[in-house]
Write a protein that holds these residues in place. Structure first.
Motif, short mmCIF file in Angstrom:
data_model
loop_
_atom_site.label_atom_id
_atom_site.label_comp_id
_atom_site.label_asym_id
_atom_site.label_seq_id
_atom_site.Cartn_x
_atom_site.Cartn_y
_atom_site.Cartn_z
N ASP A 1 0.83 -1.21 0.00
CA ASP A 1 0.00 0.00 0.00
C ASP A 1 0.86 1.26 0.00
O ASP A 1 0.50 2.26 -0.62
N ASP A 2 2.01 1.24 0.70
CA ASP A 2 2.94 2.38 0.66
C ASP A 2 3.38 2.63 -0.78
O ASP A 2 3.38 3.76 -1.25
N PHE A 3 3.77 1.58 -1.47
CA PHE A 3 4.20 1.70 -2.86
C PHE A 3 3.06 2.15 -3.76
O PHE A 3 3.22 3.02 -4.61
N ALA A 4 1.87 1.59 -3.55
CA ALA A 4 0.71 1.88 -4.40
C ALA A 4 0.28 3.34 -4.31
O ALA A 4 -0.33 3.87 -5.24
N ARG A 5 0.60 4.03 -3.22
CA ARG A 5 0.25 5.46 -3.09
C ARG A 5 1.10 6.34 -4.00
O ARG A 5 0.73 7.46 -4.29
N LEU A 6 2.25 5.84 -4.43
CA LEU A 6 3.12 6.62 -5.31
C LEU A 6 2.62 6.53 -6.74
O LEU A 6 2.25 5.46 -7.21
N ASP A 7 2.63 7.66 -7.44
CA ASP A 7 2.28 7.69 -8.86
C ASP A 7 3.60 7.64 -9.63
O ASP A 7 4.22 8.67 -9.89
N VAL A 8 4.03 6.42 -9.94
CA VAL A 8 5.29 6.20 -10.65
C VAL A 8 4.95 5.84 -12.09
O VAL A 8 4.17 4.91 -12.33
N ARG A 9 5.51 6.60 -13.04
CA ARG A 9 5.16 6.36 -14.44
C ARG A 9 6.30 6.75 -15.37
O ARG A 9 7.25 7.40 -14.97
N ILE A 10 6.15 6.33 -16.60
CA ILE A 10 7.12 6.65 -17.65
C ILE A 10 6.85 8.06 -18.15
O ILE A 10 5.70 8.44 -18.41
N ILE B 1 8.47 9.83 -10.32
CA ILE B 1 7.44 9.83 -9.28
C ILE B 1 6.75 11.18 -9.40
O ILE B 1 7.38 12.23 -9.28
N CYS B 2 5.44 11.13 -9.63
CA CYS B 2 4.69 12.34 -10.01
C CYS B 2 3.89 12.96 -8.87
O CYS B 2 3.35 14.05 -9.06
N ASN B 3 3.79 12.32 -7.73
CA ASN B 3 2.90 12.85 -6.69
C ASN B 3 3.58 13.05 -5.34
O ASN B 3 2.95 12.90 -4.29
N LEU B 4 4.83 13.46 -5.34
CA LEU B 4 5.51 13.77 -4.08
C LEU B 4 5.19 15.19 -3.61
O LEU B 4 5.54 15.56 -2.50
N GLY B 5 4.55 15.96 -4.46
CA GLY B 5 4.25 17.35 -4.12
C GLY B 5 5.35 18.27 -4.59
O GLY B 5 6.50 17.86 -4.74
N PRO B 6 5.01 19.53 -4.84
CA PRO B 6 6.02 20.48 -5.33
C PRO B 6 7.06 20.78 -4.27
O PRO B 6 6.77 20.79 -3.07
N LYS B 7 8.28 21.03 -4.74
CA LYS B 7 9.39 21.37 -3.86
C LYS B 7 10.10 22.59 -4.45
O LYS B 7 10.43 22.59 -5.63
N ASN B 8 10.33 23.60 -3.61
CA ASN B 8 11.03 24.80 -4.05
C ASN B 8 12.53 24.56 -3.96
O ASN B 8 13.05 24.32 -2.87
N ILE B 9 13.20 24.63 -5.09
CA ILE B 9 14.65 24.44 -5.15
C ILE B 9 15.23 25.70 -5.78
O ILE B 9 15.07 25.91 -6.99
N ALA B 10 15.87 26.52 -4.97
CA ALA B 10 16.51 27.76 -5.43
C ALA B 10 15.56 28.61 -6.27
O ALA B 10 15.93 29.10 -7.33
N GLY B 11 14.30 28.73 -5.80
CA GLY B 11 13.33 29.56 -6.49
C GLY B 11 12.61 28.90 -7.65
O GLY B 11 11.78 29.52 -8.31
N SER C 1 12.96 -0.93 -23.24
CA SER C 1 12.27 -0.95 -24.53
C SER C 1 11.33 0.24 -24.59
O SER C 1 11.07 0.88 -23.58
N GLU C 2 10.78 0.49 -25.78
CA GLU C 2 9.85 1.61 -25.95
C GLU C 2 8.58 1.33 -25.14
O GLU C 2 8.00 0.26 -25.22
N VAL C 3 8.19 2.31 -24.33
CA VAL C 3 6.99 2.23 -23.50
C VAL C 3 6.22 3.53 -23.69
O VAL C 3 6.83 4.60 -23.85
N ALA C 4 4.91 3.48 -23.65
CA ALA C 4 4.08 4.67 -23.85
C ALA C 4 4.28 5.67 -22.72
O ALA C 4 4.42 5.29 -21.55
N VAL C 5 4.26 6.96 -23.09
CA VAL C 5 4.32 8.03 -22.09
C VAL C 5 3.13 7.91 -21.16
O VAL C 5 2.00 7.66 -21.60
N GLY C 6 3.38 8.04 -19.86
CA GLY C 6 2.33 7.96 -18.86
C GLY C 6 2.05 6.56 -18.36
O GLY C 6 1.26 6.38 -17.43
N GLU C 7 2.71 5.56 -18.92
CA GLU C 7 2.47 4.17 -18.50
C GLU C 7 2.88 4.03 -17.03
O GLU C 7 3.98 4.39 -16.64
N PRO C 8 1.99 3.50 -16.20
CA PRO C 8 2.32 3.36 -14.78
C PRO C 8 3.34 2.24 -14.55
O PRO C 8 3.39 1.25 -15.27
N ILE C 9 4.14 2.44 -13.51
CA ILE C 9 5.12 1.44 -13.08
C ILE C 9 4.47 0.61 -11.98
O ILE C 9 3.79 1.14 -11.10
#
Length: 114
Positions: free
Chosen positions: A11-20, A71-81, A105-113
């Protein structure tokens, strides 16, 4: 080698939005504390998402068009502005250079990991 981290649940892993994602733009980022680029990535979200990525051992032109794991859902982070919205996954090679992770190999953009 570093020791293993404490055990996580599926469940910890499943909460992450990991994709290509596909790198569509690379800009210099001289204000970053560690050498980095500003990297625009298409992850199938209907807009380009941006990351501060320490992958400066690659030429920007070589990165554009490449597929990366994000990983697409860690939330925004301010790095040097700069607002970094996603994390491009990477690992250090034997010489300490950060190597961007991507599919073999070639994988579609947005494909979940999974």
């Amino acid at each position: 080698m570093s020791p293993l981290k404490p055990q996580a649940t599926y469940d910890d892993f499943a909460r992450l939005d990991v994709r290509i994602g596909k790198v569509v733009e690379v800009q210099p980022f001289p204000r970053a504390r560690n050498p980095s680029y500003k990297v625009g990535v298409d992850v199938g979200a209907g807009r380009i998402m941006w990351s501060s990525a320490q992958i400066t051992n690659y030429e920007p032109a070589a990165l554009v068009g490449s597929l990366v794991v994000c990983i697409c859902n860690l939330g925004p982070k301010n790095i040097a502005g700069f607002t970094s919205e996603l994390l491009i996954l990477g690992a250090k090679d034997a010489s300490g250079q950060v190597i961007a992770l991507g599919p073999r190999s070639e994988v579609a953009v947005g494909e979940p990991i999974f």
